[in-house]
Design a protein around this motif. Structure first.
Motif, PDB file in Angstrom:
ATOM      1  N   ILE A 148      -8.738  13.820  18.163  1.00  0.00           N
ATOM      2  CA  ILE A 148      -8.198  12.761  17.324  1.00  0.00           C
ATOM      3  C   ILE A 148      -8.569  13.030  15.870  1.00  0.00           C
ATOM      4  N   GLY A 149      -7.598  12.918  14.964  1.00  0.00           N
ATOM      5  CA  GLY A 149      -7.866  13.003  13.532  1.00  0.00           C
ATOM      6  C   GLY A 149      -8.107  11.609  12.994  1.00  0.00           C
ATOM      7  N   TYR A 150      -9.393  11.209  12.970  1.00  0.00           N
ATOM      8  CA  TYR A 150      -9.706   9.842  12.541  1.00  0.00           C
ATOM      9  C   TYR A 150      -9.350   9.604  11.073  1.00  0.00           C
ATOM     10  N   ALA A 151      -9.448  10.635  10.253  1.00  0.00           N
ATOM     11  CA  ALA A 151      -9.134  10.462   8.830  1.00  0.00           C
ATOM     12  C   ALA A 151      -7.688  10.030   8.648  1.00  0.00           C
ATOM     13  N   ASP A 152      -6.786  10.614   9.424  1.00  0.00           N
ATOM     14  CA  ASP A 152      -5.375  10.228   9.342  1.00  0.00           C
ATOM     15  C   ASP A 152      -5.181   8.770   9.736  1.00  0.00           C
ATOM     16  N   LEU A 153      -5.797   8.371  10.843  1.00  0.00           N
ATOM     17  CA  LEU A 153      -5.619   7.015  11.347  1.00  0.00           C
ATOM     18  C   LEU A 153      -6.276   5.977  10.444  1.00  0.00           C
ATOM     19  N   SER A 154      -7.470   6.293   9.942  1.00  0.00           N
ATOM     20  CA  SER A 154      -8.231   5.278   9.215  1.00  0.00           C
ATOM     21  C   SER A 154      -7.673   4.994   7.825  1.00  0.00           C
ATOM     22  N   ASP A 155      -6.750   5.814   7.330  1.00  0.00           N
ATOM     23  CA  ASP A 155      -6.066   5.470   6.079  1.00  0.00           C
ATOM     24  C   ASP A 155      -5.372   4.109   6.181  1.00  0.00           C
ATOM     25  N   PHE A 156      -4.942   3.750   7.388  1.00  0.00           N
ATOM     26  CA  PHE A 156      -4.297   2.451   7.599  1.00  0.00           C
ATOM     27  C   PHE A 156      -5.201   1.318   7.112  1.00  0.00           C
ATOM     28  N   PHE A 157      -6.500   1.405   7.429  1.00  0.00           N
ATOM     29  CA  PHE A 157      -7.446   0.376   7.005  1.00  0.00           C
ATOM     30  C   PHE A 157      -7.959   0.629   5.586  1.00  0.00           C
ATOM     31  N   PRO A 182       0.829  -1.210   0.000  1.00  0.00           N
ATOM     32  CA  PRO A 182       0.000   0.000   0.000  1.00  0.00           C
ATOM     33  C   PRO A 182       0.860   1.256   0.000  1.00  0.00           C
ATOM     34  N   SER A 183       0.375   2.262  -0.723  1.00  0.00           N
ATOM     35  CA  SER A 183       1.070   3.546  -0.749  1.00  0.00           C
ATOM     36  C   SER A 183       0.318   4.540   0.114  1.00  0.00           C
ATOM     37  N   GLY A 184       0.785   5.762   0.134  1.00  0.00           N
ATOM     38  CA  GLY A 184       0.165   6.793   0.962  1.00  0.00           C
ATOM     39  C   GLY A 184       1.011   7.080   2.182  1.00  0.00           C
ATOM     40  N   ASN A 185       0.970   8.308   2.645  1.00  0.00           N
ATOM     41  CA  ASN A 185       1.840   8.751   3.727  1.00  0.00           C
ATOM     42  C   ASN A 185       1.255   8.468   5.100  1.00  0.00           C
ATOM     43  N   VAL A 186       2.074   7.928   5.987  1.00  0.00           N
ATOM     44  CA  VAL A 186       1.716   7.792   7.394  1.00  0.00           C
ATOM     45  C   VAL A 186       1.683   9.200   7.996  1.00  0.00           C
ATOM     46  N   PRO A 187       0.691   9.526   8.846  1.00  0.00           N
ATOM     47  CA  PRO A 187       0.649  10.871   9.443  1.00  0.00           C
ATOM     48  C   PRO A 187       1.948  11.203  10.172  1.00  0.00           C
ATOM     49  N   ALA A 188       2.499  12.361   9.843  1.00  0.00           N
ATOM     50  CA  ALA A 188       3.764  12.768  10.460  1.00  0.00           C
ATOM     51  C   ALA A 188       3.567  13.311  11.865  1.00  0.00           C
ATOM     52  N   ARG A 189       2.307  13.650  12.215  1.00  0.00           N
ATOM     53  CA  ARG A 189       2.018  14.163  13.555  1.00  0.00           C
ATOM     54  C   ARG A 189       0.750  13.513  14.071  1.00  0.00           C
ATOM     55  N   LEU A 190       0.857  12.900  15.236  1.00  0.00           N
ATOM     56  CA  LEU A 190      -0.294  12.310  15.910  1.00  0.00           C
ATOM     57  C   LEU A 190      -0.142  12.543  17.406  1.00  0.00           C
ATOM     58  N   THR A 191      -1.292  12.693  18.094  1.00  0.00           N
ATOM     59  CA  THR A 191      -1.273  12.991  19.522  1.00  0.00           C
ATOM     60  C   THR A 191      -0.465  11.980  20.314  1.00  0.00           C
ATOM     61  N   GLY A 192      -0.637  10.695  20.016  1.00  0.00           N
ATOM     62  CA  GLY A 192       0.022   9.650  20.801  1.00  0.00           C
ATOM     63  C   GLY A 192       1.341   9.183  20.247  1.00  0.00           C
ATOM     64  N   GLY A 193       1.865   9.853  19.207  1.00  0.00           N
ATOM     65  CA  GLY A 193       3.152   9.481  18.668  1.00  0.00           C
ATOM     66  C   GLY A 193       3.034   8.877  17.277  1.00  0.00           C
ATOM     67  N   THR A 194       4.128   8.939  16.534  1.00  0.00           N
ATOM     68  CA  THR A 194       4.158   8.407  15.176  1.00  0.00           C
ATOM     69  C   THR A 194       5.543   7.841  14.885  1.00  0.00           C
ATOM     70  N   CYS A 195       5.581   6.901  13.946  1.00  0.00           N
ATOM     71  CA  CYS A 195       6.837   6.221  13.595  1.00  0.00           C
ATOM     72  C   CYS A 195       7.567   6.928  12.466  1.00  0.00           C
ATOM     73  N   VAL A 196       6.980   7.977  11.893  1.00  0.00           N
ATOM     74  CA  VAL A 196       7.535   8.633  10.706  1.00  0.00           C
ATOM     75  C   VAL A 196       8.973   9.119  10.894  1.00  0.00           C
ATOM     76  N   PRO A 197       9.346   9.711  12.036  1.00  0.00           N
ATOM     77  CA  PRO A 197      10.730  10.192  12.179  1.00  0.00           C
ATOM     78  C   PRO A 197      11.793   9.102  12.025  1.00  0.00           C
ATOM     79  N   TYR A 198      11.394   7.843  12.113  1.00  0.00           N
ATOM     80  CA  TYR A 198      12.352   6.747  12.045  1.00  0.00           C
ATOM     81  C   TYR A 198      12.359   6.064  10.687  1.00  0.00           C
ATOM     82  N   GLY A 199      11.785   6.741   9.676  1.00  0.00           N
ATOM     83  CA  GLY A 199      11.874   6.230   8.320  1.00  0.00           C
ATOM     84  C   GLY A 199      10.683   5.405   7.866  1.00  0.00           C
ATOM     85  N   LEU A 200       9.720   5.152   8.732  1.00  0.00           N
ATOM     86  CA  LEU A 200       8.516   4.426   8.328  1.00  0.00           C
ATOM     87  C   LEU A 200       7.493   5.463   7.886  1.00  0.00           C
TER      88      LEU A 200
END
Length: 967
Positions: A582-591, A396-414
């Motif tokens: 919570i930005g549900y749109a950002d999170l729900s892209d995962f599904f 799957p393509s598409g960007n993981v949210p770079a900012r989330l309230t509870g943390g994000t993995c983006v700074p580590y290359g994911l």
């Protein structure tokens, strides 16, 4: 012509305690709950949704007149009748009664009775045929449908149910909740296993509700698992316990020669060592080496270093203390140490390696199924090679949210969705995704063979034949695949207590995980396909067992709440976004990226876009709108439009109910500190043309969820009850508003607390609940004018309503402390209850912590005793000094250093002398009334010493009149 509508029960009284107990209990129920069909964040409990919709449709029995009609009975009879209605609600909210037809029939009959009474009152209305048909209940609509609890419960209560949401993932969930089950209710399964049974065998099995559909989900889910085994089974080998393993681990001897099914492979991420001597070595980033912490079954990983090489062994027994930390260095965040040289590995270095694509993973341990539980084994080269041979053809393509309230993995290359999965996981997920379509084709063929019409009309076109039925089965199989994605990615941590992988979305974030558990989708334990399918089937069995074809069909569509026209003449209850929560749109892209792969052929319009729409999502996120101010304007304007839409369209005979939940933040303005989220939301509701006629605190959040574990997370919602404000509403003065408050609130409080076991509102909730009738007076007017002619703010109105409890002579923090102390004393209480009370008092828990009057953590809160306050406190430099703090600092000074010290302290805050004196008197009388002799003593001693303290204050340089306080 005005609508003649009696007040509804929810506008007067509710058995709030019973609802809250049932809602809290429901949050701990997993098996069979519709929430287990598909993950959605912050669902409302079914119990609360059912009770609110019932109470919003049933007439309150109290005597009412005005508006051209009379209705109801006197106080005594009304109280008896409310008891009867409360009993219906108390039965209705029990989990055991979810499908209890006798209980549901009583509730439906009461709704119909109230509706016909309302129709009778309005039979002469010019739109009576359109609005008041006594033989047909109005339909229901939730314009922010989310996880679907409200539309489902409206349908269960006998209403035609409409659900809409901007988010296509939420729309798909609602289709699975309210559209599909009634459409295929009471159908026999289509699978050949059932068709091949004898007539006698079939006669012994009745297919209630949607059980036949669920049985086909089970059958075709098993078929998918068997097909996947053929296609990718080589990637998931068993592990044989060899003699070499037994030589190193004698405890494995009973398993010698056995081939064990894998539960999970445990990996540690790696980076090159920053030590130049070992810069060629990929060293592990392991947050812990503990595999099992279960008493008597402890297992742990031990790294064995040999020069510039290392390997992992697994040991049974009590682990050493350092095993708990893995290779983690001291301090928070991504700080590790090199396993070879003990060189620190900092977060910046790890981020740079990750962003450069140089972060890897190494197998650390293997967890297998034993005869008597988990078996922990050291990694083998065969199993590491099996994982690495996987070659995904798609990700799957598409960007993981770079900012989330509870943390994000983006700074580590994911950074992209595909980066969250290992190659083997991607192969497995794409295999099962493709098998969904294969299963649909097979199910359609079998349904035709079973005699279902082969009309070629799909689910999206409203079909109910073989194609639509097979697609319905496919929707639930795609949900099982989404469960797999949640528990089959490289951000699943291993839980050493439960000894299983944990799903990614245990909280509303996508945080970095250093050592992760890769579950076996072809196994039989947590993380396996058969467990996911079994969960879907169990949810069906309980959730849709009572579904009947006679039920009104549900309707779920994608729509923007600000522009939709679905709400016209419908009963509306909704759970909108919560300010900046919570930005549900950002999170729900995962599904979404996975659902789109499987379900776009079924719902082509719903899954037309590459990602979930985000620009219109009503959440005040600074990173989307440039800054906090612009984000707040966006939220206020957008929510006002959405609420105005509801005010204009909703059926005029019923109030609209709106859920609000938020861990409130604070901002400084000219009026002082304000609770931004709560007041901004109220402002939007009032600007939209609504009048607020009720506010009910409900315990609708799960205190055990991950985001709440050890944190001060939200534990309550406020249900706002709203009616459209009259178009000719007049303005009144502040004096008139206060006069109406003083006349109405005592009676409202009596309605809320009367009735023995049905004294329905707990003391901690009264401050919030009383806002309802108070705001009903405030919001019925076009404006309440201050002495200078300016409209009164929502904040000021809340302050004046709180004066009913005679606490508003004090600042907001002190008001909170007074009310909390009355209920809890110095003991700990639940954070969620504190959050509700703080909001009602115009403050927040964060502000109270800043004031230095409370201690909060681990989901609990307590008031600080005077002995815990700092001795070096400076009132001159304290920017937030509630009277509560000043009083208890004075008590501390008196007890520790005597009258002179207390007087010197008072001399530094002379303007607070009178409020301190008044608060001391109030607390003394409160403690006396409660029989708290020890607590009363501190206030009595201050009272007794007051003359001396004031004299000492004057001696210190402040001259003032002496106030005598005698008790």
């Amino acid at each position: 012509m005005n609508i003649k509508t009696p007040k509804k029960l929810i506008e007067v009284a509710l058995p709030l305690d019973a609802i809250n107990v049932a809602a809290a209990r429901e949050k701990s129920i997993r098996h069979g709950h519709p929430s287990t069909l598909h993950l959605w964040w912050a669902r409302r409990p079914l119990a609360a949704a059912r009770a609110v919709i019932f109470a919003q449709m049933v007439n309150d029995p109290g005597y009412q007149q005005g508006g051209g009609f009379k209705y109801g009975v006197n106080k005594e009879k009304a109280a008896i009748e409310r008891e009867r209605l409360f009993k219906i609600i108390e039965d209705l909210v029990l989990w055991e009664n979810t499908n209890n037809e006798e209980v549901l029939a009583r509730a439906r009959a009461e709704i119909v009775r109230s509706w016909r009474e309302t129709c009778e009152l309005n039979k002469s209305h010019p739109q009576a045929a359109e609005l008041f048909n006594p033989d047909k209940l109005p339909a229901f609509h939730d314009p922010f449908a989310g996880g679907g609890a409200l539309p489902l419960e409206a349908q269960r209560l006998g209403l035609e149910s409409y659900a809409s949401d901007l988010n296509p993932v939420a729309v798909t969930i609602n289709k699975a909740m309210i559209e599909i089950p009634p459409k295929f209710a009471r159908r026999e399964p289509a699978n050949p296993d059932w068709r091949q049974r004898t007539a006698d065998q079939k006669a012994m099995r009745l297919w209630h509700g949607a059980q036949g559909l669920a049985e086909d989900v089970r059958y075709y889910g098993k078929w998918m698992r068997d097909e996947a085994q053929k296609r990718i089974g080589h990637l998931y080998p068993k592990i044989e316990v060899t003699a070499a393993m037994v030589a190193e681990r004698p405890d494995l001897k009973p398993l010698l020669g056995q081939k064990l099914t894998i539960i999970a492979w445990l990996w540690a991420r790696t980076v090159k060592s920053p030590n130049p001597a070992f810069s060629h070595v990929d060293v592990p980033l392991a947050s812990t080496f503990i595999l099992s912490s279960k008493a008597g079954k402890e297992n742990w990983v031990q790294p064995v270093v040999n020069g510039d090489r290392y390997r992992f062994t697994v040991n049974a027994g009590t682990p050493p203390d350092n095993a708990k930390e893995g290779t983690k260095a001291a301090g928070r965040g991504a700080n590790f140490r090199c396993v070879l040289s003990d060189t620190p590995i900092g977060g910046d270095y790890i981020k740079a390696e990750g962003q450069a694509g140089r972060m890897g993973a190494r197998l650390m341990a293997i967890v297998a199924e034993g005869a008597r539980g988990r078996v922990y084994l050291a990694p083998t080269q065969e199993h590491e090679d099996a994982a690495r041979q996987a070659q995904p053809a798609w990700k799957p393509s598409g960007n993981v949210p770079a900012r989330l309230t509870g943390g994000t993995c983006v700074p580590y290359g994911l950074t992209e969705w595909g980066d969250l999965f290992t190659s083997r996981q991607l192969v497995a997920l794409t295999t099962f995704s493709d098998l969904v379509q294969d299963a649909i084709s097979l199910c359609r063929h079998d349904a035709v063979a079973a005699g279902v019409a082969n009309d070629g009309v799909g689910l999206d076109a409203g079909g109910s034949g073989a194609l639509a039925y097979a697609q319905a089965v496919g929707v639930y199989l795609a949900f099982a695949r989404d469960k797999m994605a949640d528990l089959c990615n490289s951000l699943n941590r291993w839980e050493p207590v439960a000894q299983c992988p944990r799903q990614l979305f245990g909280r509303q974030a996508i945080p970095m995980i250093w050592d992760f558990a890769e579950g076996n989708p072809l196994g039989h334990s947590s993380g396996s396909w058969e467990v996911f399918v079994d969960g879907i089937v169990k949810a069906h069995a309980k959730s849709f067992d009572g579904v009947k074809k006679e039920w009104w069909q549900g309707n779920a569509v994608q729509a923007d709440a600000a522009n939709q026209k679905i709400s016209v003449n419908k009963v509306v209850s909704t759970d909108p976004p919560y300010y900046d929560n919570i930005g549900y749109a950002d999170l729900s892209d995962f599904f979404y990226v996975w659902l789109r792969r499987s379900l776009k052929p079924i719902f082509p319009n719903l899954f037309a876009t590459l990602a979930v729409p985000k620009a219109e999502e009503l959440v005040a996120t600074s990173y989307r709108h440039g800054n906090k101010d612009k984000a707040e304007i966006f939220f206020l304007d957008g929510m006002t439009r959405a609420m105005h839409n509801l005010a204009e369209q909703a059926h005029p005979a019923f109030p609209v109910t709106i859920y609000y939940a938020f861990k409130q933040s604070e901002s400084l303005n000219v009026e002082g500190t304000s609770s931004t989220g709560w007041e901004t939301f109220l402002e939007a509701v009032l600007r939209s043309g609504f009048a607020i006629v009720g506010t009910w605190p409900m315990r609708t959040e799960n205190g055990s969820r991950m985001i709440a574990s050890g944190t001060n997370a939200l534990a309550s919602s406020i249900v706002l009850v709203c009616r459209k404000r009259m178009s000719d509403a007049r303005t009144v003065s502040r004096r008139e508003f206060l006069r109406e408050l003083n006349a109405a609130l005592p009676e409202a409080l009596l309605d809320m607390t009367r009735g023995g076991v049905n004294s329905p509102v707990a003391p901690v909730d009264l401050s919030q609940a009383i806002i309802g009738p108070g705001m009903a007076i405030f919001s019925q007017y076009a404006a309440v004018l201050e002495a200078d002619g300016k409209p009164m703010s929502v904040r000021t109105a809340l302050q004046l309503i709180n004066r009913f409890f005679a606490e508003d002579d004090f600042d907001h923090d002190t008001q909170f402390c007074l009310h909390w102390f009355e209920g809890q004393g110095w003991a700990e209480g639940k954070y969620g209850e504190a959050d509700v009370l703080a909001r009602a008092k115009g403050t927040s828990v964060g502000g109270l912590q800043e004031s230095g009057v409370v201690d909060s953590g681990g989901g609990k809160l307590r008031l600080l005793r005077w002995a815990e306050l700092p001795k070096d406190w400076s009132p001159e430099n304290d920017t937030r000094t509630p009277v509560w703090e000043a009083l208890h600092q004075l008590i501390r000074a008196l007890n520790q250093d005597g009258e002179s010290a207390a007087g010197a302290l008072l001399a530094r805050m002379p303007a607070r002398a009178e409020p301190i004196r008044a608060l001391a008197y109030r607390l003394y009388t409160l403690c006396e009334r409660k029989g708290w002799a020890e607590e009363a003593r501190a206030y009595n001693e201050l009272v007794a010493a007051w003359s001396g303290i004031e004299q000492a204050s004057a001696d210190a340089g402040i001259v003032g009149s002496q106030a005598q306080l005698d008790i």
